[in-house]
Design a protein around this motif. Sequence first.
Motif, PDB file in Angstrom:
ATOM      1  N   LEU A   1      -8.672   0.394  -2.112  1.00  8.33           N
ATOM      2  CA  LEU A   1      -8.251  -0.496  -3.193  1.00  8.33           C
ATOM      3  C   LEU A   1      -6.981   0.009  -3.868  1.00  8.33           C
ATOM      4  O   LEU A   1      -6.089  -0.762  -4.192  1.00  8.33           O
ATOM      5  CB  LEU A   1      -9.365  -0.661  -4.232  1.00  8.33           C
ATOM      6  CG  LEU A   1     -10.524  -1.581  -3.845  1.00  8.33           C
ATOM      7  CD1 LEU A   1     -11.558  -1.618  -4.967  1.00  8.33           C
ATOM      8  CD2 LEU A   1     -10.047  -2.992  -3.529  1.00  8.33           C
TER       9      LEU A   1
ATOM     10  N   SER B   1       0.440  -2.359   3.196  1.00  8.91           N
ATOM     11  CA  SER B   1      -0.170  -3.278   4.167  1.00  8.91           C
ATOM     12  C   SER B   1      -1.353  -2.579   4.846  1.00  8.91           C
ATOM     13  O   SER B   1      -1.507  -1.368   4.756  1.00  8.91           O
ATOM     14  CB  SER B   1       0.866  -3.668   5.216  1.00  8.91           C
ATOM     15  OG  SER B   1       1.157  -2.542   6.028  1.00  8.91           O
ATOM     16  N   TYR B   2      -2.177  -3.379   5.521  1.00 10.24           N
ATOM     17  CA  TYR B   2      -3.330  -2.807   6.233  1.00 10.24           C
ATOM     18  C   TYR B   2      -2.877  -1.708   7.201  1.00 10.24           C
ATOM     19  O   TYR B   2      -3.519  -0.670   7.335  1.00 10.24           O
ATOM     20  CB  TYR B   2      -4.057  -3.899   7.033  1.00 10.24           C
ATOM     21  CG  TYR B   2      -4.770  -4.947   6.213  1.00 10.24           C
ATOM     22  CD1 TYR B   2      -4.878  -4.837   4.827  1.00 10.24           C
ATOM     23  CD2 TYR B   2      -5.359  -6.057   6.828  1.00 10.24           C
ATOM     24  CE1 TYR B   2      -5.534  -5.804   4.085  1.00 10.24           C
ATOM     25  CE2 TYR B   2      -6.020  -7.033   6.092  1.00 10.24           C
ATOM     26  CZ  TYR B   2      -6.095  -6.904   4.718  1.00 10.24           C
ATOM     27  OH  TYR B   2      -6.742  -7.852   3.996  1.00 10.24           O
ATOM     28  N   LYS B   3      -1.774  -1.982   7.881  1.00 12.47           N
ATOM     29  CA  LYS B   3      -1.274  -1.048   8.879  1.00 12.47           C
ATOM     30  C   LYS B   3      -0.889   0.282   8.215  1.00 12.47           C
ATOM     31  O   LYS B   3      -1.216   1.359   8.708  1.00 12.47           O
ATOM     32  CB  LYS B   3      -0.070  -1.667   9.591  1.00 12.47           C
ATOM     33  CG  LYS B   3       0.487  -0.838  10.718  1.00 12.47           C
ATOM     34  CD  LYS B   3       1.475  -1.662  11.557  1.00 12.47           C
ATOM     35  CE  LYS B   3       2.300  -0.790  12.461  1.00 12.47           C
ATOM     36  NZ  LYS B   3       3.442  -0.145  11.769  1.00 12.47           N
TER      37      LYS B   3
ATOM     38  N   GLU C   1      -1.853 -10.918   5.184  1.00 15.36           N
ATOM     39  CA  GLU C   1      -2.033 -10.274   6.481  1.00 15.36           C
ATOM     40  C   GLU C   1      -2.348 -11.282   7.592  1.00 15.36           C
ATOM     41  O   GLU C   1      -2.654 -10.887   8.701  1.00 15.36           O
ATOM     42  CB  GLU C   1      -3.157  -9.231   6.412  1.00 15.36           C
ATOM     43  CG  GLU C   1      -2.880  -8.060   5.477  1.00 15.36           C
ATOM     44  CD  GLU C   1      -2.071  -6.947   6.128  1.00 15.36           C
ATOM     45  OE1 GLU C   1      -1.877  -6.981   7.356  1.00 15.36           O
ATOM     46  OE2 GLU C   1      -1.628  -6.043   5.384  1.00 15.36           O
TER      47      GLU C   1
ATOM     48  N   LEU D   1     -11.891  -2.627   2.470  1.00 16.93           N
ATOM     49  CA  LEU D   1     -11.361  -3.435   1.369  1.00 16.93           C
ATOM     50  C   LEU D   1     -12.330  -4.546   0.997  1.00 16.93           C
ATOM     51  O   LEU D   1     -12.619  -4.789  -0.174  1.00 16.93           O
ATOM     52  CB  LEU D   1     -10.011  -4.046   1.766  1.00 16.93           C
ATOM     53  CG  LEU D   1      -8.788  -3.170   1.563  1.00 16.93           C
ATOM     54  CD1 LEU D   1      -7.562  -3.844   2.152  1.00 16.93           C
ATOM     55  CD2 LEU D   1      -8.568  -2.892   0.080  1.00 16.93           C
ATOM     56  N   SER D   2     -12.835  -5.192   2.037  1.00 12.16           N
ATOM     57  CA  SER D   2     -13.716  -6.322   1.802  1.00 12.16           C
ATOM     58  C   SER D   2     -15.007  -5.882   1.117  1.00 12.16           C
ATOM     59  O   SER D   2     -15.460  -6.493   0.156  1.00 12.16           O
ATOM     60  CB  SER D   2     -14.017  -6.991   3.141  1.00 12.16           C
ATOM     61  OG  SER D   2     -14.812  -8.113   2.934  1.00 12.16           O
TER      62      SER D   2
ATOM     63  N   MET E   1      -9.754  -3.089   6.790  1.00 17.47           N
ATOM     64  CA  MET E   1     -10.152  -4.435   6.377  1.00 17.47           C
ATOM     65  C   MET E   1     -11.578  -4.454   5.869  1.00 17.47           C
ATOM     66  O   MET E   1     -11.876  -5.044   4.834  1.00 17.47           O
ATOM     67  CB  MET E   1     -10.022  -5.406   7.553  1.00 17.47           C
ATOM     68  CG  MET E   1      -8.597  -5.709   7.927  1.00 17.47           C
ATOM     69  SD  MET E   1      -8.501  -6.766   9.385  1.00 17.47           S
ATOM     70  CE  MET E   1      -9.068  -8.319   8.701  1.00 17.47           C
TER      71      MET E   1
ATOM     72  N   GLU F   1      -9.522 -12.889   2.147  1.00 18.82           N
ATOM     73  CA  GLU F   1      -8.861 -11.663   1.706  1.00 18.82           C
ATOM     74  C   GLU F   1      -7.591 -11.380   2.480  1.00 18.82           C
ATOM     75  O   GLU F   1      -6.571 -11.005   1.905  1.00 18.82           O
ATOM     76  CB  GLU F   1      -9.826 -10.477   1.799  1.00 18.82           C
ATOM     77  CG  GLU F   1     -10.874 -10.553   0.714  1.00 18.82           C
ATOM     78  CD  GLU F   1     -11.927  -9.491   0.894  1.00 18.82           C
ATOM     79  OE1 GLU F   1     -11.579  -8.313   0.764  1.00 18.82           O
ATOM     80  OE2 GLU F   1     -13.083  -9.846   1.192  1.00 18.82           O
TER      81      GLU F   1
ATOM     82  N   ARG G   1      -4.000  -0.568  -1.606  1.00 16.64           N
ATOM     83  CA  ARG G   1      -3.693  -1.997  -1.454  1.00 16.64           C
ATOM     84  C   ARG G   1      -3.203  -2.601  -2.783  1.00 16.64           C
ATOM     85  O   ARG G   1      -2.140  -3.194  -2.838  1.00 16.64           O
ATOM     86  CB  ARG G   1      -4.935  -2.728  -0.927  1.00 16.64           C
ATOM     87  CG  ARG G   1      -4.845  -4.231  -0.853  1.00 16.64           C
ATOM     88  CD  ARG G   1      -3.814  -4.703   0.135  1.00 16.64           C
ATOM     89  NE  ARG G   1      -3.126  -5.863  -0.447  1.00 16.64           N
ATOM     90  CZ  ARG G   1      -1.845  -6.119  -0.312  1.00 16.64           C
ATOM     91  NH1 ARG G   1      -1.091  -5.337   0.423  1.00 16.64           N
ATOM     92  NH2 ARG G   1      -1.311  -7.155  -0.877  1.00 16.64           N
ATOM     93  N   GLU G   2      -3.996  -2.437  -3.839  1.00 18.40           N
ATOM     94  CA  GLU G   2      -3.713  -3.185  -5.063  1.00 18.40           C
ATOM     95  C   GLU G   2      -2.728  -2.481  -5.999  1.00 18.40           C
ATOM     96  O   GLU G   2      -1.980  -3.125  -6.702  1.00 18.40           O
ATOM     97  CB  GLU G   2      -5.018  -3.489  -5.824  1.00 18.40           C
ATOM     98  CG  GLU G   2      -6.009  -4.345  -5.054  1.00 18.40           C
ATOM     99  CD  GLU G   2      -5.421  -5.674  -4.588  1.00 18.40           C
ATOM    100  OE1 GLU G   2      -4.398  -6.125  -5.151  1.00 18.40           O
ATOM    101  OE2 GLU G   2      -5.977  -6.252  -3.638  1.00 18.40           O
ATOM    102  N   ILE G   3      -2.768  -1.182  -6.041  1.00 14.15           N
ATOM    103  CA  ILE G   3      -1.843  -0.473  -6.948  1.00 14.15           C
ATOM    104  C   ILE G   3      -0.528  -0.190  -6.224  1.00 14.15           C
ATOM    105  O   ILE G   3       0.545  -0.370  -6.769  1.00 14.15           O
ATOM    106  CB  ILE G   3      -2.458   0.842  -7.485  1.00 14.15           C
ATOM    107  CG1 ILE G   3      -3.833   0.589  -8.123  1.00 14.15           C
ATOM    108  CG2 ILE G   3      -1.517   1.517  -8.481  1.00 14.15           C
ATOM    109  CD1 ILE G   3      -3.838  -0.228  -9.396  1.00 14.15           C
ATOM    110  N   GLU G   4      -0.631   0.255  -4.968  1.00  8.00           N
ATOM    111  CA  GLU G   4       0.580   0.615  -4.244  1.00  8.00           C
ATOM    112  C   GLU G   4       1.153  -0.527  -3.404  1.00  8.00           C
ATOM    113  O   GLU G   4       2.311  -0.482  -2.996  1.00  8.00           O
ATOM    114  CB  GLU G   4       0.310   1.824  -3.337  1.00  8.00           C
ATOM    115  CG  GLU G   4      -0.002   3.104  -4.104  1.00  8.00           C
ATOM    116  CD  GLU G   4       1.144   3.519  -5.016  1.00  8.00           C
ATOM    117  OE1 GLU G   4       2.300   3.531  -4.559  1.00  8.00           O
ATOM    118  OE2 GLU G   4       0.886   3.804  -6.203  1.00  8.00           O
TER     119      GLU G   4
END
Lengths: 185, 253
Positions: free
Chosen positions: A134, A143-145, B17, A162-163, A159, B11, A137-140
């Motif tokens: 989190l 990307s997923y990669k 993505e 995160l979910s 993924m 999401e 993803r959300e603060i910084e």
Amino acid sequence: MANRKDRQRFERMMLGHLDAAYNLALWLVRNPSEAEDIVQTAYMRAFEHFHTFNGGNAAGWIMTIVRNTAYNWLNKQKRNSNLISFDEVLHSSGQHTHSTANEMNPANIVASHASSVHLMEQMERLPVEFREALFLREIEGYSYKEIAEITQVPKGTVMSRLSRARGQLQNLLVEQQKRKQNRGV
Amino acid sequence: MACKELQQNIEAYLDAELTLSDRRDFEEHLGECQDCQAMLENVRALNKSIQKIGYVSRPASLRRNIKHGLRDITGEESSSFNLNQLLGVGGASAAFASLTVWFVMSFMVGLPMQVQLTDELISAHVRSMMADHVTDIASSDRHTVKPWFNGKLDFSPMVLDLKDKGFPLVGGRLDYLQKQPVAALVYQRRAHVINLFIRRSDQTAQTSAASLTQQQGYQLLSWQQQGLQYTLVSDLNAKELQEFSQLLHGTGH
């Protein structure tokens, strides 16, 4: 052996990410003075291995070292206490823990009104890997990669983390909200 | 319906993505599915509130300590004075040369500096008792004293209470030596006050054995541990002071 020029180059490339590094460490270990030590240690290690840095993504590189240092510390703590170990259950696609739209309505209200302090409180109850995902993803805004590279897991795992992190956080916020309402009645 | 399958894209959609074609499919579905719209708004709201947490500010000492640590690794002086530049040589030989010069210099400069430090330490000890200002924080509880130093120093001093060994902790104080803030912990042995000064070490050695100095009727006992310099100052006899230092020394933290 590293010299003055190396140091200056290192400082130019890495000191700008100090806020991100410190906050990541803080999210992971949840203790300001430990976070400070971890970042200090990580930066020293990073400089000692600076020759292995290929000139790519400096932020990602230093964040990887910071999180590895934090996990070393957490593992040491775990050996000394009974920190709940997070059992990573695969990342098969059917594992998403969304509730239905109706059930999530209260969470919506909670989430949009949750103060950062309350949110952080609930966040601390998530497994460290979820908090990490989190944060990145959300603060910084990675990307997923990029998150996969920093945390050294496959993209599918990112993924699913995160979910599940979002799902669990919603549930925790709903519970918190319910407790408050019950107290209010 | 296809909804279940598409729900999982919520999401990934918000995280930007999805591939272009998946994105188009999803948006099309979203236009006609209220459940997915509601869920999307939920996740969006949650993401927003997480983003709002933002950064907390880092301790001011962190950057300074890192820069200091980096210079330790390169063997540079912390000041702008640079031996490599002065010698005009490069690479490993420069490092070796600067090391040699450093050793020679520490013999030449080291002695007067040590004398000066000893004077300062004794003065600080005497002053602490003269001005009736032994402690800033008077407490025998090390869990009160240790956190008190947070934010006042760029290191966290080891605070032990050795009451059961006959050296009760009296409190702590901030002092200033050799142009840097230092921790002063105050202990007592019968009627004798013992100041334990802890400061960041400027020596390269991480750990060293204790060495005793006597001056003006005071005993000073110094040692290094984990990059910190510890000095005990007291009018207590050398033997008991040694005993005390071993208690502090041996226990790590």
